[in-house]
Scaffold this active site. Structure first.
Site, PDB file in Angstrom:
ATOM      1  N   THR A  71       3.097  -2.202   0.247  1.00 57.74           N
ATOM      2  CA  THR A  71       2.761  -0.786   0.064  1.00 57.74           C
ATOM      3  C   THR A  71       2.777  -0.396  -1.411  1.00 57.74           C
ATOM      4  O   THR A  71       3.264  -1.139  -2.275  1.00 57.74           O
ATOM      5  CB  THR A  71       3.739   0.113   0.822  1.00 57.74           C
ATOM      6  OG1 THR A  71       5.032   0.024   0.196  1.00 57.74           O
ATOM      7  CG2 THR A  71       3.850  -0.296   2.279  1.00 57.74           C
ATOM      8  N   CYS A  72       2.281   0.812  -1.674  1.00 60.01           N
ATOM      9  CA  CYS A  72       2.255   1.311  -3.048  1.00 60.01           C
ATOM     10  C   CYS A  72       3.520   2.082  -3.386  1.00 60.01           C
ATOM     11  O   CYS A  72       3.517   2.938  -4.272  1.00 60.01           O
ATOM     12  CB  CYS A  72       1.013   2.169  -3.287  1.00 60.01           C
ATOM     13  SG  CYS A  72       0.902   3.606  -2.214  1.00 60.01           S
ATOM     14  N   ASP A  73       4.607   1.813  -2.682  1.00 57.32           N
ATOM     15  CA  ASP A  73       5.904   2.407  -2.968  1.00 57.32           C
ATOM     16  C   ASP A  73       6.703   1.439  -3.844  1.00 57.32           C
ATOM     17  O   ASP A  73       6.859   0.267  -3.511  1.00 57.32           O
ATOM     18  CB  ASP A  73       6.657   2.674  -1.656  1.00 57.32           C
ATOM     19  CG  ASP A  73       7.901   3.520  -1.861  1.00 57.32           C
ATOM     20  OD1 ASP A  73       8.719   3.156  -2.722  1.00 57.32           O
ATOM     21  OD2 ASP A  73       8.054   4.540  -1.174  1.00 57.32           O
TER      22      ASP A  73
END
Length: 477
Positions: A305-307
């Site tokens: 994810t882009c977290d």
């Protein structure tokens, strides 16, 4: 089969449950549903006579639907609404845990005559994933609360939990000693305990050795004998991790590898779609690949994810083959507990971790039902019945299905339905050209055909820009 997914061996789960029964035959076993609530697991354990530690009305309904008797359910969550208590009691549940005056009052009012088990905070060594001070009253308050429970017509009991993945057998001994002290205080007032629930926490060896189930059971048995003697109340335990963890393997794929200040390997599974327990690197799963183990080198392992927090292992020393590249498969072992059940609904649009099952327990029937919505498809394609029929048939065959017949119907002014009858079951497509979307329903029995792969192939053929899928897994003897 498209990754990531969890493969769960039901035969191994059965063996693990029987091992708990054999190690502690004097204790009632309540499986902690939160560890893995798959219907196949619940049904298997219900057939074996297990009890279930439930934490919500949803878990109550799940267990009852899979054949569990209501008297085998224990509502172990001390944080619950009054309506939750009333629902459980109407469903036949007669065991409730509490740790506050308010919860005790609600149980007395809405679940009269039930076993009321007071959870106290145990003075035990820290576990790998401790609960902190969220649950449990002070041990000194437990006797007072249980005296009130008895006065209200409830049946007093005690419970504690030493923390998940507890590495010290002495933790249970500490809890039992505290329980005996509380029991002695109650006995002076003529109150006898219905039971003492020792909770769960039995550890699993991920990358490092841990005390065995037998060692934990021996410590429990010795402590009960020392502190309670021959008049010990009935015992209960709530294992979760130790039953399902080693039964599961997550199959994942490398998305990319990069060299920055260190070598990073990004997987298609991370903290939000299955690996929540890597937070703070509490649980170190064992990783293997299909590549030769050497030469290898240190890596940071991260999710997709882009977290920025979706980093699995930064401090924990992991080494993976230097040849590892995008598309290579990675297996994450002993991952049957707190993975699929922790997976988010669709963070970053990534679907929850699907679960597949293996083992003779499933029997000859195993169904997978994939429902999908495809968007961004050219309207002309969605109105072309012949093209849709050919595309669906080809996708099903390439996914391993046996197509027996394909029928179609075109609607006015737009739209079409294509139905494929399979040796394994059926598949259908219904289109909405005016919206550039279609709905796909593929259901297959057995293990040869892969309905998720059929949907993927169809979406590629149609050039869909967005695909949302839901998979329901069914298995029965």
């Amino acid at each position: 089969m498209e990754t990531p997914y969890l493969l769960l061996d039901l035969d191994r789960a059965r063996a693990n449950y029987l091992a708990v029964r054999a190690a502690l035959p004097e204790a009632t076993v309540y499986y902690a549903v939160k560890a893995n609530p798959a219907t196949e697991i619940i049904r298997l354990l219900a057939e074996l006579g297990a009890g279930f530690d439930v934490a919500s009305p949803g878990e109550v309904e799940l267990c009852l639907a899979q054949g569990a008797a209501p008297e085998r359910l224990s509502y172990g969550n001390t944080i619950k609404k009054a309506d939750d208590i009333a629902h459980a009691y109407r469903s036949g549940v007669r065991r409730f845990s509490f740790d506050t005056e308010d919860d005790l009052a609600s149980i007395a009012r809405l679940a009269p005559g039930s076993v009321a088990s007071c959870r106290f905070l145990v003075d035990a060594p820290a576990s790998r994933t401790p609960f902190g001070r969220k649950f449990g009253c002070a041990p000194g308050d437990a006797a007072t609360l249980l005296e009130r429970a008895a006065t209200a017509g409830l049946r007093p009991a005690l419970c504690f939990h030493v923390g998940s993945q507890q590495l010290s057998p002495d933790a249970w001994a500490a809890g039992i000693a505290q329980a005996a002290s509380i029991a002695n205080s109650l006995a002076r007032g003529g109150i006898r305990l219905e039971s003492v629930n020792l909770g769960g926490g039995f550890p699993v060896g991920y990358r490092d050795p841990v005390p065995s189930l037998g060692e934990c059971a021996a410590a429990i048995r010795a402590a009960v004998s020392r502190h309670f003697g021959p008049t010990a109340p009935p015992l209960a335990v709530e294992p979760g991790r130790v039953i399902v963890a080693t039964a599961g393997t997550i199959h994942a794929e490398v998305v990319s590898a990069a060299r920055r200040e260190r070598r990073w390997v990004y997987l298609d599974v991370g903290r939000y779609n299955g690996l929540a327990e890597t937070e703070n690197e509490y649980i170190g799963y064992r990783l293997t690949t299909e590549l030769p183990s050497t030469p290898d080198g240190p890596v940071v392992v991260a999710g997709p994810t882009c977290d920025g927090d979706d980093v699995l292992y930064h401090r924990t020393p992991y080494r993976l083959p230097l040849a590892l590249r995008a598309g290579d498969r990675v297996e994450i072992h002993d991952a049957g507990a707190y993975t699929a059940s922790y997976s988010s609904v669709a963070f970053n649009g990534i679907p929850p971790l699907p679960t597949y099952f293996a083992g003779a327990t499933v029997g000859s029937f195993a169904g997978r039902h994939v429902l999908a919505e495809l968007h961004g498809v050219d309207a002309a394609l969605l109105d072309d019945v012949d093209f849709l029929s050919q595309s669906l048939e080809r996708a099903l065959k390439e996914a391993g299905a046996t197509v027996c017949e394909v029928v179609s119907k075109r609607f006015e002014p737009q739209g079409a339905t294509v139905l494929a009858l399979l040796a394994e079951s059926h598949a259908s497509v219904h289109t909405y050209p005016e919206r550039g979307s279609l709905f796909v329903d593929v259901f297959t029995c057995g293990r040869r055909a892969d309905p998720a792969e059929a949907v993927r192939l169809l979406s590629e053929t149609l050039g869909a820009t967005s695909v949302r899928t839901q998979t329901v897994h069914r298995g029965q003897s």
